[in-house]
Design a protein around this motif. Structure first.
Motif: not given
Length: 272
Positions: A62-64, A66-70, A93-95, A105-108
């Motif tokens: 959610a923190d903008a 950190m642009a890259l997904p995990r 991952t801490q978030e 949470v946003d997912v792809l």
């Protein structure tokens, strides 16, 4: 105007024969399995209906800043609920470790190419550390078959055996070892006779640290055991556009997220 839910978007995409894009999922449950290792359950009917073993999903912080997904390998599917298991390794991952039931949470996904499990065999799931979760889902799916397929788990842990209880309902045989006791190749040596004299020929599916997988590849190659490896890599986009997760192979540089994450021993040039 009626509310358009995530499930509606997923269903409409599936009916149209295409993958849904980035979407917002509900968090169903979240817990700590052992020190630094967390389980996250999200509700995503499309992933639940379509994901194959070793495919992964991208989660977006959610923190903008950190642009890259995990990327996270799927560990279990139950109904529309999808379980992910991960370790805290950085800010993203801490978030995620702070998420609780009812959050979003946003997912792809699902993304990537899965293990090839088309043959009837004794699938030997060799995992190390956080390479174990994708193998849990492989065990779940393989255990559902009625063609004589067998499942043998061979897991290596740093210390806590966080996944033995999770895989046991799906495995015909469960073996594990910690760093203080040895490594997964030691375990494979211990069960070599068992694998060689079973009713089904072994096929190795592996995920974990690259040095571990290279050692497994060498062990299997010397015994002519077919093997597949799900590579771990830092992925930027998850579908091959950013070229952040390339791996050098005899065929040239391949993208882990798009060409993999699953590769054979031959594709990687890991023959003994």
């Amino acid at each position: 105007m009626p509310t358009v839910t995530t499930q509606t978007v997923e269903r409409q995409a599936a009916e149209a024969g295409r993958k849904p894009g980035r979407r917002t999922d509900e968090v169903i449950a979240a817990s700590m399995l052992s020190e630094g290792i967390y389980e996250l359950v999200i509700r995503d009917s499309y992933v639940a209906a379509t994901v194959q073993p070793a495919q992964f999903v991208n989660l977006y912080p959610a923190d903008a800043t950190m642009a890259l997904p995990r990327p996270f390998g799927v560990a279990k599917v139950e109904g529309d609920d999808v379980t992910l298991i991960y370790q805290i390794v950085g800010a993203g991952t801490q978030e995620f470790s702070g998420l609780t039931a009812g959050d979003t949470v946003d997912v792809l996904g699902p993304l990537g190419n899965p293990f090839d499990t088309g043959k009837t065999a004794n699938y030997v799931l060799v995992g190390g550390g956080l390479g174990v979760p994708p193998l849990l889902y492989a065990a779940q799916r393989l255990s559902e078959r009625d063609d004589g397929t067998q499942v043998t788990s061979v897991f290596g842990y740093r210390d806590a055996r966080f996944a033995d209880g999770l895989v046991r309902p799906y495995a015909d045989a469960t073996h594990s070892i910690t760093n203080a006791e040895g490594n997964v190749v030691d375990l494979l040596n211990d069960i070599e006779d068992e694998l060689g004299h079973g009713s089904q020929k072994p096929i190795i599916l592996s995920c974990g640290p690259t040095p571990m997988m290279k050692a497994v590849a060498a062990w299997a190659s010397k015994r002519s055991i077919p093997s597949q490896f799900s590579l771990e890599a830092r992925m930027g986009c998850g579908y091959g556009a950013c070229v952040a997760c390339v791996v050098d192979t005899p065929q040239g540089r391949l993208k882990v997220c798009k060409d993999g994450p699953v590769f054979t021993t031959k594709q990687l040039g890991w023959e003994a």
